[in-house]
Design a protein around this motif. Structure first.
Motif, PDB file in Angstrom:
ATOM      1  N   VAL A  68       0.834  -1.200   0.000  1.00  7.89           N
ATOM      2  CA  VAL A  68       0.000   0.000   0.000  1.00  7.89           C
ATOM      3  C   VAL A  68       0.870   1.253   0.000  1.00  7.89           C
ATOM      4  CG1 VAL A  68      -1.657   1.338   1.357  1.00  7.89           C
ATOM      5  CG2 VAL A  68      -2.009  -1.117   1.026  1.00  7.89           C
ATOM      6  N   ALA A  69       1.948   1.240   0.792  1.00  9.63           N
ATOM      7  CA  ALA A  69       2.848   2.400   0.821  1.00  9.63           C
ATOM      8  C   ALA A  69       3.464   2.646  -0.550  1.00  9.63           C
ATOM      9  CB  ALA A  69       3.935   2.190   1.872  1.00  9.63           C
ATOM     10  N   ALA A  70       3.854   1.572  -1.239  1.00 11.76           N
ATOM     11  CA  ALA A  70       4.439   1.730  -2.573  1.00 11.76           C
ATOM     12  C   ALA A  70       3.418   2.291  -3.556  1.00 11.76           C
ATOM     13  CB  ALA A  70       4.979   0.389  -3.072  1.00 11.76           C
ATOM     14  N   SER A  71       2.157   1.833  -3.466  1.00 13.03           N
ATOM     15  CA  SER A  71       1.138   2.344  -4.389  1.00 13.03           C
ATOM     16  C   SER A  71       0.832   3.810  -4.106  1.00 13.03           C
ATOM     17  CB  SER A  71      -0.131   1.492  -4.299  1.00 13.03           C
ATOM     18  OG  SER A  71      -0.793   1.673  -3.064  1.00 13.03           O
ATOM     19  N   LEU A  72       0.776   4.199  -2.818  1.00 10.98           N
ATOM     20  CA  LEU A  72       0.561   5.606  -2.491  1.00 10.98           C
ATOM     21  C   LEU A  72       1.734   6.456  -2.951  1.00 10.98           C
ATOM     22  CD1 LEU A  72      -0.943   5.354   1.125  1.00 10.98           C
ATOM     23  CD2 LEU A  72      -2.164   5.685  -1.036  1.00 10.98           C
ATOM     24  N   MET A  73       2.946   5.933  -2.814  1.00 11.50           N
ATOM     25  CA  MET A  73       4.138   6.641  -3.269  1.00 11.50           C
ATOM     26  C   MET A  73       4.051   6.947  -4.763  1.00 11.50           C
ATOM     27  SD  MET A  73       8.038   5.121  -3.502  1.00 11.50           S
ATOM     28  CE  MET A  73       7.460   3.821  -4.622  1.00 11.50           C
ATOM     29  N   VAL A  74       3.714   5.925  -5.561  1.00 16.58           N
ATOM     30  CA  VAL A  74       3.633   6.113  -7.011  1.00 16.58           C
ATOM     31  C   VAL A  74       2.507   7.081  -7.361  1.00 16.58           C
ATOM     32  CG1 VAL A  74       3.102   4.967  -9.186  1.00 16.58           C
ATOM     33  CG2 VAL A  74       4.655   3.889  -7.562  1.00 16.58           C
ATOM     34  N   GLY A  75       1.328   6.909  -6.729  1.00 15.83           N
ATOM     35  CA  GLY A  75       0.204   7.780  -7.029  1.00 15.83           C
ATOM     36  C   GLY A  75       0.501   9.233  -6.723  1.00 15.83           C
ATOM     37  N   ARG A  76       1.102   9.492  -5.562  1.00 18.72           N
ATOM     38  CA  ARG A  76       1.393  10.874  -5.183  1.00 18.72           C
ATOM     39  C   ARG A  76       2.495  11.462  -6.061  1.00 18.72           C
ATOM     40  NH1 ARG A  76       2.141  11.212   1.151  1.00 18.72           N
ATOM     41  NH2 ARG A  76       2.056  13.450   0.660  1.00 18.72           N
ATOM     42  N   TRP A  77       3.473  10.642  -6.447  1.00 17.20           N
ATOM     43  CA  TRP A  77       4.524  11.118  -7.335  1.00 17.20           C
ATOM     44  C   TRP A  77       3.935  11.491  -8.695  1.00 17.20           C
ATOM     45  CZ3 TRP A  77       9.254  12.862  -8.321  1.00 17.20           C
ATOM     46  CH2 TRP A  77       9.768  12.725  -9.597  1.00 17.20           C
ATOM     47  N   ASN A  78       3.097  10.634  -9.246  1.00 20.55           N
ATOM     48  CA  ASN A  78       2.515  10.917 -10.553  1.00 20.55           C
ATOM     49  C   ASN A  78       1.669  12.186 -10.528  1.00 20.55           C
ATOM     50  OD1 ASN A  78       3.766   8.695 -11.604  1.00 20.55           O
ATOM     51  ND2 ASN A  78       1.905   7.522 -12.002  1.00 20.55           N
ATOM     52  N   VAL A  79       0.892  12.372  -9.470  1.00 21.17           N
ATOM     53  CA  VAL A  79       0.078  13.583  -9.359  1.00 21.17           C
ATOM     54  C   VAL A  79       0.984  14.814  -9.296  1.00 21.17           C
ATOM     55  CG1 VAL A  79      -1.478  14.851  -7.826  1.00 21.17           C
ATOM     56  CG2 VAL A  79      -1.921  12.447  -8.339  1.00 21.17           C
ATOM     57  N   SER A  80       2.101  14.705  -8.568  1.00 19.85           N
ATOM     58  CA  SER A  80       3.029  15.840  -8.481  1.00 19.85           C
ATOM     59  C   SER A  80       3.669  16.161  -9.818  1.00 19.85           C
ATOM     60  CB  SER A  80       4.110  15.550  -7.436  1.00 19.85           C
ATOM     61  OG  SER A  80       5.051  14.598  -7.912  1.00 19.85           O
ATOM     62  N   GLN A  81       3.711  15.170 -10.722  1.00 20.21           N
ATOM     63  CA  GLN A  81       4.286  15.379 -12.055  1.00 20.21           C
ATOM     64  C   GLN A  81       3.218  15.726 -13.085  1.00 20.21           C
ATOM     65  OE1 GLN A  81       7.790  15.257 -12.520  1.00 20.21           O
ATOM     66  NE2 GLN A  81       7.510  15.307 -10.292  1.00 20.21           N
ATOM     67  N   GLY A  82       1.995  16.004 -12.622  1.00 16.83           N
ATOM     68  CA  GLY A  82       0.936  16.408 -13.524  1.00 16.83           C
ATOM     69  C   GLY A  82       0.282  15.257 -14.267  1.00 16.83           C
ATOM     70  N   ARG A  83       0.473  14.043 -13.804  1.00 16.11           N
ATOM     71  CA  ARG A  83      -0.152  12.886 -14.440  1.00 16.11           C
ATOM     72  C   ARG A  83      -1.469  12.554 -13.747  1.00 16.11           C
ATOM     73  NH1 ARG A  83       3.138   9.593 -17.669  1.00 16.11           N
ATOM     74  NH2 ARG A  83       4.748  10.919 -18.613  1.00 16.11           N
ATOM     75  N   PRO A  84      -2.462  12.101 -14.492  1.00 14.09           N
ATOM     76  CA  PRO A  84      -3.731  11.723 -13.851  1.00 14.09           C
ATOM     77  C   PRO A  84      -3.570  10.446 -13.027  1.00 14.09           C
ATOM     78  CG  PRO A  84      -3.750  11.163 -16.188  1.00 14.09           C
ATOM     79  CD  PRO A  84      -2.493  11.949 -15.957  1.00 14.09           C
ATOM     80  N   ALA A  85      -4.379  10.332 -12.002  1.00  9.74           N
ATOM     81  CA  ALA A  85      -4.369   9.114 -11.185  1.00  9.74           C
ATOM     82  C   ALA A  85      -4.884   7.943 -12.011  1.00  9.74           C
ATOM     83  CB  ALA A  85      -5.225   9.311  -9.942  1.00  9.74           C
TER      84      ALA A  85
END
Length: 538
Positions: free
Chosen positions: A266-283
């Protein structure tokens, strides 16, 4: 400084009539997809509080190799039109795989860089090398400063393996046998993994109507470097961190709602999701590849690549949870729901049986065509399936099941390992627990991320793991001391001080984590951690 022994002294083995074994499916797929830009290496790093005697260690390591003869193998040369790849068991090492690195302030960093850039040869037995690095004064690199003793000399064993031949579990077993032979201590029984029966059918990812979907997983967003710069980047970057072991929730009816392994996912999935959002990518839906290792842990453990890979869909059953999970402060109730869903999925996947890489890999490696044609088909299938490849790889050894007691050199105080992070996935997270601490390694493809981005991801992972810990503590006051529930008898009580790995003292789950540890090594291909990072700003 390398060994001066000749190959003849180590018993160079030609063995034209030696035992030959066809490549298993995992080995063949890996062999077909090898690339010089992204070496297929696995590294295991063991930190000891004392010094080792060179001759004694060489003897113990050689005897450990002879104890596990499946490790003493090399690839049989052949032409592209042959029907299969094969390993030849040599019975003796082709050369001395142990070397003692010249001491110096950058010795450990350079050894880590070699682990990422220089693959052991498949043409020599064994396809691994062991580097011994002495760290002078204070804490060993990668440890908190309070763990060091000024003026003391510590030792790091850095084992690098070719992942086409061996995995981290095999390397750790060889080091455990080496420790038993070096320290002269009798091997204690090592329990194997126990898989609890699934509590129900694994929940499927659904859309807003409740219908199950097989959506294309999101990719880790590339960093902000220009595309030409990323295209020229080669190899992997790596960062190591020491974190508190997350708490384990209390058991109900003998079964915990979720394990620490589920928290890591779960931590890894939250890490990727938050990183992608910070890079302007959709969830989007995150899928994580998780190795499952069902092998026994004792000396009878089969060597090689003994895991099967499963994919875990990291999506909540309620699609409205996506926004709640990826906010600046993730909603704890949504995190709890994702933990519960993930736990049910992983229990079902662990208890199920299947081919190591699925039916598609079995078909591609069927010996109906020569290996050259099979290789071209495998690489083509890999390129075609790239958009459907999982988002990241998360490997969790859990609480290291071996004492790793090297006698007067002491027991292991830290164990790190890493797995390759090849494109198109480009990111792997590896975790192991020793002495009550969680040792995490992030490894990434430099064609995807730079050092600054790797540091950012590591910070996001730490924050996300802290969030899952908050959820777990809210449901249980018991702190755990090892990150996987696959060890029989594991519970939320403190370990026996006399047990292997306990080092005669209580574990320290509450020790604060130093954010300065999360700083990359500016040396290409290298990695840096803890003490080194505090002395060199990013």
């Amino acid at each position: 400084m390398t060994s001066s022994r000749t190959a003849a002294e180590w018993g160079t083995a030609t063995h034209p009539g030696g035992v030959r074994l066809p490549f298993p499916i995992i080995d063949e797929v890996s062999r077909h997809c090898l690339s010089d830009d992204e070496p297929e290496t696995v590294h295991v790093e063991v930190h000891l509080p004392g010094r080792l005697e060179p001759a004694r260690l060489r003897t113990a390591f050689r005897r450990a190799l002879l104890t596990h003869p499946r490790v003493l193998m090399r690839e049989v040369p052949g032409r592209r039109h042959r029907q299969s790849f094969a390993w030849e068991l040599t019975g003796e090492p082709d050369s001395d795989p142990v070397s003692f690195v010249r001491p110096g302030p950058d010795a450990l960093g350079r050894a880590r860089a070699r682990a990422l850039t220089q693959c052991p040869s498949l043409a020599l037995s064994p396809p691994m090398r062991l580097e011994v690095i002495e760290v002078d004064g204070g804490a060993a690199a990668g440890e908190p400063p309070e763990a060091g003793v000024p003026g003391a000399t510590r030792t790091v064993l850095l084992l690098t393996m070719h992942h086409t031949a061996l995995d981290a579990g095999s390397g750790l077993r060889v080091l455990a046998t080496t420790a038993e032979l070096y320290g002269g201590s009798a091997a204690l029984p090592v329990p194997g993994p126990v898989r609890p029966a699934p509590s129900g059918p694994a929940p499927a990812a659904t859309d807003g109507t409740g219908r199950a979907v097989r959506a294309r997983p999101v990719r880790v967003a590339p960093d902000s470097r220009p595309e030409p710069v990323r295209a020229r980047a080669a190899g992997n970057g790596m960062l190591q961190a020491e974190l508190p072991v997350p708490p384990r929730v209390g058991r109900t009816g003998g079964l915990a709602p979720w394990t620490v392994n589920d928290q890591l996912l779960v931590a890894a999935s939250l890490m990727v999701g938050r990183w992608n959002v910070s890079q302007g990518r959709p969830a989007g839906p995150v899928r994580i590849t998780m190795p499952v290792d069902d092998r026994p842990r004792g000396r009878e453990m089969p060597m090689g690549n003994g895991t099967r890979l499963v994919e875990v869909a990291m999506t909540s059953e309620d699609p409205r949870d996506t926004d709640l999970l990826l906010g600046e402060r993730p909603d704890l109730a949504a995190v709890a729901r994702l933990l519960d869903t993930t736990a049910r999925r992983t229990r079902a996947l662990k208890s199920a049986q299947g081919a190591p890489l699925g039916s598609g890999a079995s078909l591609l490696t069927a010996r109906l065509l020569p290996v050259g044609i099979r290789g071209a088909l495998t690489r083509g299938a890999r390129r075609a399936a790239a958009p459907w490849t999982s988002t990241a790889l998360v490997t969790n050894i859990g609480r290291v099941p071996y004492s790793l007691d090297f006698g007067d050199a002491g027991r292991a105080i830290a164990v790190w390992f890493s797995a390759p992070a090849r494109m198109p996935r480009g990111l792997s997270v590896a975790a192991a627990s020793t002495d009550g601490r969680l040792h995490v390694t992030l490894r990434w493809s430099r064609a995807l991320l730079g050092d600054a981005a790797g540091t950012h991801l590591a910070g996001l992972f730490e924050q996300s793991l802290s969030t899952t810990s908050q959820v777990t503590r809210a449901g249980s006051n018991a702190w755990g001391f090892g990150p996987e529930a696959d060890i029989p008898g594991a519970d939320a009580t403190a370990p026996d001080p006399e047990a292997p790995g306990a080092r005669g003292k209580a574990c320290r789950p509450g020790r604060p984590y130093d954010r300065d540890a999360l700083r990359p090594d500016p040396t290409p291909g290298g990695a840096r951690s803890a003490r080194e990072n505090r002395e060199r700003p990013s």
